[in-house]
Every structure is written in C-alpha cells, then in structure tokens.
Design an enzyme around this catalytic site. Structure first.
Site, PDB file in Angstrom:
ATOM      1  N   TYR A 243       0.466  -0.777   0.227  1.00 25.10           N
ATOM      2  CA  TYR A 243       0.174  -0.040   0.080  1.00 25.10           C
ATOM      3  C   TYR A 243       1.347   1.175  -0.146  1.00 25.10           C
ATOM      4  O   TYR A 243       0.799   2.559  -1.132  1.00 25.10           O
ATOM      5  CB  TYR A 243      -1.053  -0.278   1.037  1.00 25.10           C
ATOM      6  CG  TYR A 243      -1.907   0.760   0.820  1.00 25.10           C
ATOM      7  CD1 TYR A 243      -2.831   0.575   0.379  1.00 25.10           C
ATOM      8  CD2 TYR A 243      -1.817   2.035   1.602  1.00 25.10           C
ATOM      9  CE1 TYR A 243      -3.854   1.723   0.544  1.00 25.10           C
ATOM     10  CE2 TYR A 243      -2.782   3.264   1.847  1.00 25.10           C
ATOM     11  CZ  TYR A 243      -3.892   3.489   1.077  1.00 25.10           C
ATOM     12  OH  TYR A 243      -4.429   4.666   0.913  1.00 25.10           O
TER      13      TYR A 243
ATOM     14  N   ASP B 285       1.503  21.428 -19.749  1.00 25.30           N
ATOM     15  CA  ASP B 285       1.462  19.899 -20.029  1.00 25.30           C
ATOM     16  C   ASP B 285       1.942  18.984 -20.771  1.00 25.30           C
ATOM     17  O   ASP B 285       2.618  18.558 -22.256  1.00 25.30           O
ATOM     18  CB  ASP B 285      -0.057  20.098 -21.047  1.00 25.30           C
ATOM     19  CG  ASP B 285      -1.088  18.809 -21.059  1.00 25.30           C
ATOM     20  OD1 ASP B 285      -0.202  17.542 -21.177  1.00 25.30           O
ATOM     21  OD2 ASP B 285      -1.998  18.415 -21.639  1.00 25.30           O
TER      22      ASP B 285
ATOM     23  N   ARG C 194     -12.629  16.241 -33.787  1.00 27.16           N
ATOM     24  CA  ARG C 194     -12.034  17.524 -32.595  1.00 27.16           C
ATOM     25  C   ARG C 194     -12.651  18.432 -33.526  1.00 27.16           C
ATOM     26  O   ARG C 194     -12.077  18.648 -34.127  1.00 27.16           O
ATOM     27  CB  ARG C 194     -10.679  16.708 -32.783  1.00 27.16           C
ATOM     28  CG  ARG C 194      -9.719  15.577 -32.691  1.00 27.16           C
ATOM     29  CD  ARG C 194      -9.381  15.792 -30.720  1.00 27.16           C
ATOM     30  NE  ARG C 194     -10.012  15.582 -30.140  1.00 27.16           N
ATOM     31  CZ  ARG C 194     -10.508  15.717 -28.569  1.00 27.16           C
ATOM     32  NH1 ARG C 194      -9.532  15.568 -28.056  1.00 27.16           N
ATOM     33  NH2 ARG C 194     -11.744  15.103 -27.896  1.00 27.16           N
TER      34      ARG C 194
ATOM     35  N   PHE D 204      -6.883  22.265 -24.489  1.00 24.19           N
ATOM     36  CA  PHE D 204      -7.601  20.949 -24.187  1.00 24.19           C
ATOM     37  C   PHE D 204      -9.166  19.718 -23.588  1.00 24.19           C
ATOM     38  O   PHE D 204      -8.935  21.213 -22.056  1.00 24.19           O
ATOM     39  CB  PHE D 204      -6.517  19.753 -24.310  1.00 24.19           C
ATOM     40  CG  PHE D 204      -6.422  18.604 -24.174  1.00 24.19           C
ATOM     41  CD1 PHE D 204      -6.735  17.632 -25.220  1.00 24.19           C
ATOM     42  CD2 PHE D 204      -7.104  17.664 -23.501  1.00 24.19           C
ATOM     43  CE1 PHE D 204      -7.286  16.256 -26.060  1.00 24.19           C
ATOM     44  CE2 PHE D 204      -7.421  16.401 -23.140  1.00 24.19           C
ATOM     45  CZ  PHE D 204      -7.179  16.120 -24.927  1.00 24.19           C
ATOM     46  N   THR D 205      -9.418  19.453 -23.915  1.00 18.57           N
ATOM     47  CA  THR D 205     -10.739  19.109 -23.390  1.00 18.57           C
ATOM     48  C   THR D 205     -10.514  18.959 -21.988  1.00 18.57           C
ATOM     49  O   THR D 205     -12.088  19.623 -21.142  1.00 18.57           O
ATOM     50  CB  THR D 205     -11.629  18.008 -24.514  1.00 18.57           C
ATOM     51  OG1 THR D 205     -10.097  16.923 -23.945  1.00 18.57           O
ATOM     52  CG2 THR D 205     -11.583  18.396 -25.715  1.00 18.57           C
TER      53      THR D 205
ATOM     54  N   PHE E 191     -18.327  15.048 -26.065  1.00 14.30           N
ATOM     55  CA  PHE E 191     -18.099  14.519 -27.221  1.00 14.30           C
ATOM     56  C   PHE E 191     -17.698  12.788 -26.693  1.00 14.30           C
ATOM     57  O   PHE E 191     -18.103  11.726 -27.871  1.00 14.30           O
ATOM     58  CB  PHE E 191     -16.904  14.787 -27.809  1.00 14.30           C
ATOM     59  CG  PHE E 191     -16.081  14.753 -26.614  1.00 14.30           C
ATOM     60  CD1 PHE E 191     -15.262  15.764 -25.877  1.00 14.30           C
ATOM     61  CD2 PHE E 191     -14.754  13.459 -26.496  1.00 14.30           C
ATOM     62  CE1 PHE E 191     -13.819  15.686 -25.161  1.00 14.30           C
ATOM     63  CE2 PHE E 191     -13.324  13.343 -25.837  1.00 14.30           C
ATOM     64  CZ  PHE E 191     -12.984  14.683 -25.412  1.00 14.30           C
TER      65      PHE E 191
ATOM     66  N   LYS F 191       0.431   8.248 -22.613  1.00 12.36           N
ATOM     67  CA  LYS F 191       0.620   8.664 -24.045  1.00 12.36           C
ATOM     68  C   LYS F 191       2.341   8.396 -24.618  1.00 12.36           C
ATOM     69  O   LYS F 191       2.586   7.739 -25.128  1.00 12.36           O
ATOM     70  CB  LYS F 191       0.540   9.852 -24.740  1.00 12.36           C
ATOM     71  CG  LYS F 191      -0.689  10.238 -24.885  1.00 12.36           C
ATOM     72  CD  LYS F 191      -2.061   9.996 -23.934  1.00 12.36           C
ATOM     73  CE  LYS F 191      -3.303  11.212 -23.728  1.00 12.36           C
ATOM     74  NZ  LYS F 191      -4.055  11.190 -23.102  1.00 12.36           N
TER      75      LYS F 191
HETATM   76  N1  PM9 Z   1      -5.826  12.983 -24.201  1.00 14.13           N
HETATM   77  C1  PM9 Z   1      -6.262  12.197 -26.339  1.00 14.13           C
HETATM   78  O1  PM9 Z   1      -7.177  11.007 -27.040  1.00 14.13           O
HETATM   79  C2  PM9 Z   1      -7.155  10.590 -24.479  1.00 14.13           C
HETATM   80  C3  PM9 Z   1      -8.424  11.671 -23.695  1.00 14.13           C
HETATM   81  S1  PM9 Z   1      -9.911  12.999 -24.731  1.00 14.13           S
HETATM   82  C4  PM9 Z   1     -10.217  11.440 -25.902  1.00 14.13           C
HETATM   83  O2  PM9 Z   1      -6.014  12.765 -27.079  1.00 14.13           O
HETATM   84  C5  PM9 Z   1      -2.915  15.895 -23.395  1.00 14.13           C
HETATM   85  C6  PM9 Z   1      -2.203  17.113 -24.122  1.00 14.13           C
HETATM   86  C7  PM9 Z   1      -3.959  14.748 -23.860  1.00 14.13           C
HETATM   87  C8  PM9 Z   1      -5.055  14.576 -22.671  1.00 14.13           C
HETATM   88  C9  PM9 Z   1      -5.870  13.016 -23.724  1.00 14.13           C
HETATM   89  C10 PM9 Z   1      -4.666  14.785 -21.442  1.00 14.13           C
HETATM   90  C11 PM9 Z   1      -5.305  13.905 -20.406  1.00 14.13           C
HETATM   91  C12 PM9 Z   1      -4.226  15.196 -21.403  1.00 14.13           C
HETATM   92  N2  PM9 Z   1      -3.647  16.572 -22.042  1.00 14.13           N
HETATM   93  O3  PM9 Z   1      -6.326  11.038 -21.148  1.00 14.13           O
HETATM   94  O4  PM9 Z   1      -6.671  11.426 -18.483  1.00 14.13           O
HETATM   95  O5  PM9 Z   1      -3.673  14.624 -25.041  1.00 14.13           O
HETATM   96  O6  PM9 Z   1      -4.648  10.356 -18.942  1.00 14.13           O
HETATM   97  O7  PM9 Z   1      -5.180  12.720 -20.521  1.00 14.13           O
HETATM   98  C13 PM9 Z   1      -6.091  11.761 -25.006  1.00 14.13           C
HETATM   99  P1  PM9 Z   1      -6.162  11.171 -19.490  1.00 14.13           P
END
Ligand code: PM9
Length: 470
Positions: A85, A228, A395, A137-138, A462, A271
């Site tokens: 843990y 980011d 997008r 970014f979303t 979306f 990523k």
């Molecule tokens: N990006 C992408 O497919 C997955 C979620 S939206 C469809 O591009 C940036 C630049 C990203 C991102 C996720 C996140 C969030 C933050 N910044 O998905 O929570 O491209 O790990 O990261 C997606 P998490």
C-alpha cells in the site's frame, strides 16, 4: 549495371528509409465485420465512435492514449510490481525516472493525466482568475473551469489555419499573453498553461525559443509556467528536426532543457510513456508539493501510488526511458508522417505540417455543404467507420463543447477528424489500408449528409453524445 528495385517512400523523397527499432513478439488478431453489421453497430452507438464496442472495430485509431504496445522489458517490469500500500519500490523507480529525465524535484503519481490536471487546477487557481494557454484541451480546460478559472487561448494565429506551414504552430503569441496581463493584472492570472505538441491544433510543436521567451515573460510578471508534458517527447523530436542548434542534440537533452524552463508539469503517461494507464504531476516548489501531496490522498490514493498498482508504476518508469530513445521517437513520428505523405500525395485535405501523434482530416474541406452545426467531423468519423471499420475521433464542434457562461456552442475554427496512431501497434500495411479508406470516403464526399445531436451530456460531451443522421 542497374537494378530494378522498387523505390520505397523514403527513397522517393530523396532520403534513406527508416524502419521500426523493434520486432514483433506477440500478435493480437483483428476482427472485421460486414458493412451491414457496421451500419447496425454505428446506429446503436448513436453515430459516436466512442460508443462502439471495440470488437466491432478493425483498425482502431480512436486515440493513442493507453493503446501502446509495451516492450518485453515493460512486461517483465510488471512482474516486479511491489503491491505494498505504501512506499512501493516501483514508486521510487518512477520518481527516479521523472527526476532524471524531466528534471523536476517532486513527484505525485496519478491514475492518468486528468487526475493530475484536477490536482494542479484545484491547488493553484483562485476562482475568477484567467488561465492563458496554447489552445484548449478538453480535459485540461474543464478542470481549469471546475476550479473557477477562465481559459483564454493565446496560441499564434497560424495554429487555427490547417494550411499554414509554420514549423511551430503550437507557440504562444507573446502579444496576446501580454494583453491578458494588461487587462487583468498578473494577480488576475493563475499561471501560463503551456502544452507540448498541441493536440487540438493537430499535434503541433512549441519551439525552444518560444519556451525561453515565455520563461522570461513569466519571470518579469511573477507568473508560474506549467507544462502539459503529455507529448513532450514528440515535441522534442520536432525541435531536433526544425530548430537551429538542436540537430545534434539527443532527444533526452532537448526534453530536459525544455522542462527546465518550466515550474512543473502534468502528464498523461498513457501517451509518451508507452503504458496503458498512468500519469503524474511534478513540480519544483516545496510548499506547493506539500499541498498537492495532501490533495492526492483525497482524490487518487496514497502519495506513493496515486491510484496505480505497483506494476503500473514500474511499467511507466521503464517506458519513460524507452520513450526518449532517438530511434524510438523517430520511427513513431515517421509512421504518422508516412500516412500523412500518402494522403497529401492523393490531395486529401489534412492539417499541415503533419504533427506528432495523428493525422487530422480537415472535415470542413471534405464537406463544404455541411454547416458546422451539422457536425462535419463527427460525420466523417462515422463515414470512415462505415467504409472500412476504421475508428477515428471527432475534434471539432462536438469536442469544443459550450461556453460555460453563455451556454452557447463554441464554434472552433478547426473542424477535424483525428486518425490517431497508437505507438508500436500497427504496421505500414495498416497505414496503407487506412489511407485507401480515407480516399474512398473523400471520393464519396459530395453526397454525404450531416448529423444532429440528440443527446448531450453536460461535461466532455464528445465522449457520450448521441447523433442521428439528418
Ligand atoms: N488525451 C486523447 O485521445 C485521451 C482523452 S480525450 C479523448 O488525445 C493532453 C494533451 C491529452 C490528454 C488526453 C490529457 C488527459 C491531457 N493532456 O486521458 O486523463 O491529450 O490520461 O490525459 C486523449 P488522460
């Protein structure tokens, strides 16, 4: 004596070909369903590719997030998970990897990127403060807004033009940033939000020169610069390729130099880090770290696991070191570019220059007959799936959502459909199949009808919205 050897893509363009710096050890069979089955699956999914079952998908280009193939070393690392843990040895491996590769002092692990976005937004944004950034970014913008912040786009104008060939379309426009500080004062600004290879602009990079100017700007105004870092390895590749003085520098050195200009970063490890789950937040300020370390136990898990298993932490620690190998990133971006070159040769309208993680089809140019409110990019994603079972992502206006204050749709200039390439997963032959399907959909563009939204969730619509054909 001449040899009749067919030319490869690389040779046709006057350079030597590249190949992936790995070979395949395990394969996962793909499934292709019939056109009739795809029609049914898409209707059941409300014309939203996020709502398809992945068993009904042939080549999955929805996202490069959490879809990478891990290496044999990462899989071996999974077996070394210390599932304690508290104080798991894998956490310390991750801490060491982030400190040495990214250079930040303090690390908070999180379950994925948005966990880190939530924590930093909550800790540093005061309600009513502005957050200038290089295109929204979303998930990032939503967490900034939920913390009471107001996002302002200060990216250079070229980023909004799919045809502009500016080499660093992710750059922040310092005049726009200055205007935000002039209008609201430095106290009215929470921090400057800088993203590497700007996702919504087409995976477009930020130059080192721009990052240096931003550092100087923030120092002059007493502002913090948070990064980011989700696709900063890809960003470093473009700096190496395009910016004077960096051609002979290793990717790892460029990445470190860039991060050194910032005060901290959040990361979706799903990523660049070649893992299926994971993220982190890293900063240099000790006081802020104390606060974040307190918040993480409320929302994610203990500060030495942040919602992840020990094995996930280990896979990410190993992935970080693999991600910054020059050969890896060259072949990753090279594969994206291969697809982009095919489509460009066939005059299919895509965002140029080709970015780091995806090809972005210009849906406005596909369907000039569709007004934006008929969701051209969502329509294009649906058509592509119907043609071949290839899954892509909208997008455009659906992703942009609504203005939190007025309730109106945002109408982004860019209306794009993203073909996102998972890392180390598909072959060049898959890219050929994708290009041919895109071309077929492009050729049928004139008779295509749009969509109307019939169900709209409140947040990040979306992901779960439903549509019907007009
Ligand atoms: N990006 C992408 O497919 C997955 C979620 S939206 C469809 O591009 C940036 C630049 C990203 C991102 C996720 C996140 C969030 C933050 N910044 O998905 O929570 O491209 O790990 O990261 C997606 P998490």
């Amino acid at each position: 004596m001449t040899h009749n050897i067919p030319q490869t893509m690389g040779q046709q363009h006057g350079r030597r070909s590249w190949a992936e710096p790995w070979k395949i050890k395990m394969v996962e069979p793909l499934n292709v369903i019939s056109r009739e089955e795809r029609e049914r699956a898409l209707a059941e999914a409300g014309f939203n590719t996020f709502l398809l079952h992945s068993d009904d998908v042939y080549i999955d280009l929805l996202t490069d997030s959490g879809t990478s193939a891990m290496s044999d070393r990462q899989w071996a690392g999974m077996m070394l998970g210390d599932e304690a843990y508290a104080g798991s040895r894998n956490f310390y491996h991750l801490e060491e990897a982030v400190q040495s590769v990214y250079g930040y002092r303090y690390l908070i692990p999180t379950h994925q990127g948005r966990g880190a976005e939530h924590l930093i937004s909550r800790a540093v944004i005061k309600p009513g403060q502005y957050v200038p950034g290089n295109m929204y970014f979303t998930t990032t913008r939503l967490h900034q807004e939920l913390a009471g912040g107001i996002f302002i786009d200060v990216i250079i104008d070229e980023a909004h033009d799919p045809a502009s060939l500016h080499p660093f379309k992710g750059n922040i426009d310092l005049d726009k940033l200055q205007a935000v500080v002039d209008a609201h004062g430095a106290d009215g600004v929470a921090y400057v939000s800088l993203a590497g290879t700007v996702n919504m602009a087409g995976g477009q990079p930020v130059s080192m020169a721009n990052a240096r100017e931003l550092r100087a700007f923030c120092d002059r105004h007493g502002l913090k610069l948070y990064l980011d870092a989700t696709r900063m390895v890809e960003n470093s590749f473009f700096i190496q390729e395009r910016e004077e003085g960096y051609a002979d520098k290793p990717i790892a050195a460029i990445l470190k130099e860039f991060c050194d200009l910032t005060d901290g970063a959040w990361m979706s490890g799903k990523k660049d880090h070649l893992v299926n789950i994971g993220g982190w937040l890293a900063i240099n300020d000790e006081e802020l770290f104390e606060e974040l370390r307190n918040w993480v136990v409320v929302f994610e898990g203990l500060h030495t696991y942040g919602g992840l298993a020990g094995r996930d932490l280990e896979a990410m620690a190993i992935g970080i070191r693999e991600a910054v190998q020059d050969e890896h990133i060259r072949s990753r971006v090279g594969q994206v570019r291969y697809l982009g070159e095919l489509l460009t040769e066939w005059n299919v309208p895509i965002v140029q220059p080709v970015g780091g993680h995806a090809i972005f089809l210009n849906a406005r140019a596909f369907y000039p007959q569709l007004p934006q409110i008929e969701f051209p990019a969502q329509t294009l994603a649906a058509e592509l799936y119907l043609d071949s079972g290839i899954r892509s992502m909208e997008r455009g206006i659906a992703s942009a959502g609504r203005d939190a204050k007025t309730g109106d749709h945002y109408y982004p200039k860019l209306e794009l459909t993203r073909l996102t390439i998972p890392r180390r997963v598909y072959t060049q032959a898959h890219m050929d199949v994708v290009a041919e399907s895109v071309k077929a959909v492009y050729d049928a563009r004139e008779t295509t009808r749009g969509l109307k939204m019939v169900y709209e969730p409140k947040y990040l619509r979306f992901f779960q919205a439903r549509f019907e054909r007009l």
